[in-house]
Design an enzyme around this catalytic site. Structure first.
Site, mmCIF file in Angstrom:
data_model
loop_
_atom_site.group_PDB
_atom_site.id
_atom_site.type_symbol
_atom_site.label_atom_id
_atom_site.label_comp_id
_atom_site.label_asym_id
_atom_site.label_seq_id
_atom_site.Cartn_x
_atom_site.Cartn_y
_atom_site.Cartn_z
ATOM 1 C CB SER A 131 -0.427 -0.073 1.069
ATOM 2 O OG SER A 131 -2.004 0.999 1.639
ATOM 3 C CB CYS A 132 1.824 3.647 -1.673
ATOM 4 S SG CYS A 132 1.661 3.640 -2.970
ATOM 5 N N GLY A 133 0.138 5.796 -0.826
ATOM 6 C CA GLY A 133 -0.456 6.966 -0.493
ATOM 7 C C GLY A 133 -1.984 6.711 -1.440
ATOM 8 C CD1 TRP B 205 -3.966 8.374 3.929
ATOM 9 C CD2 TRP B 205 -4.284 6.561 4.980
ATOM 10 N NE1 TRP B 205 -4.054 8.859 5.296
ATOM 11 C CE2 TRP B 205 -4.163 7.697 6.133
ATOM 12 C CE3 TRP B 205 -4.264 4.914 5.811
ATOM 13 C CZ2 TRP B 205 -5.058 7.135 6.825
ATOM 14 C CZ3 TRP B 205 -4.477 4.928 6.665
ATOM 15 C CH2 TRP B 205 -4.610 5.731 7.771
#
Length: 279
Positions: free
Chosen positions: A237-239, A266
């Site tokens: 996952s990330c932004g 996110w």
């Protein structure tokens, strides 16, 4: 990492540039707060014969979430319009060395491309070696790309919530530590910072030096230092699903293929009202 799957070297690409079964894809993309445009920069300079893959344009426009995967029909049309067809070898690069190219690489794989690689060092290494560049729009004849979406490679918000609650998989977040801990604002206005309860943090920049992914013997201890259990499933996952693909790429190089990538990342979780942890 040069010429070690899934990478090819600038030397290899220079020797194979122009091969009829090869297509070079500029996957340059920049965060919206930078004021930069991958498309404009592509027209200013790109590797000869390359086409530009626009992450924001080749996306699901029925959602407010940024650059979510399109449906297979939409991807087939977009890839075909770029001249990317079935059976071609695909080499992806970006203007940072290694940033958004990983997401474009992952996207082609999700939609069934069998032979897709990343240019080690990207455009910066190509330019540093004084190799040729072109300017202007891309020119390739239309082709037919038959997209088949591998749903198993993509995690939804409900899947992420379920596996976190059950402890059946681990989430590895590529954002910087201050955003992960809730100490720095998110680049998207109005989005809270913090992380999914139980997630692990590995800022993607720790895995890159001079625009190139670190070799596997350096990647492994960095991953292990996060506390991640490499014997258990991992969702990256990330932004907004871009640098999560760098984590995917790094994990593959140490023979730990992730279970899935959380496409909404996110941006979706932080706006959803679901639990947020800080610290």
């Amino acid at each position: 990492m040069a010429d070690t799957p899934p990478f090819v070297s600038t030397e290899w690409l220079a020797a194979n540039l122009g091969a009829p079964d090869l297509v070079v894809v500029d996957g340059s993309w920049h965060m919206p707060n930078t004021g930069r445009s991958g498309a404009r920069e592509f027209e200013a300079q790109h590797i000869p014969g390359a086409v530009h893959f626009d992450l924001d344009a080749i996306a699901d426009h029925a959602t407010d979430l940024p650059h979510m995967l399109p449906d297979p029909h939409g991807f087939s049309q977009a890839a075909g319009a770029l001249g990317i067809g079935d059976g071609l070898r695909i080499v992806v690069y970006d203007s940072a060395g290694l940033f958004s190219a990983a997401r474009v690489w992952w996207t082609f794989r999700v939609f069934g491309a069998q032979d897709v690689m990343i240019l080690d060092g990207g455009l910066p290494k190509w330019r540093a070696e004084e190799r040729p560049v072109d300017s202007g729009p891309a020119r390739r004849p239309p082709a037919t790309f038959t997209a088949r979406l591998d749903h198993s490679m993509v995690a939804s918000i409900s899947t992420v919530e379920r596996v976190l609650n059950a402890g059946s998989a681990q989430v590895l977040d590529a954002r910087n530590a201050a955003r992960f801990r809730g100490e720095a604002p998110e680049p998207r206005e109005g989005l809270p910072s913090g992380h999914m309860p139980g997630a692990f943090n590995l800022p993607y920049g720790q895995l890159i030096a001079d625009g190139r992914l670190l070799p596997p013997d350096q990647v492994r201890p960095i991953v292990e230092a996060t506390g991640l259990d490499l014997s258990r499933p991992v969702i990256t996952s990330c932004g907004s699903g871009v640098t999560a693909a760098i984590l995917w790429l790094a994990l593959e190089t140490i023979s730990k293929r992730p279970q899935a990538l959380y496409d909404g990342s996110w941006t979706e979780w932080g706006a959803s009202g679901k639990p947020i942890a800080v610290g």
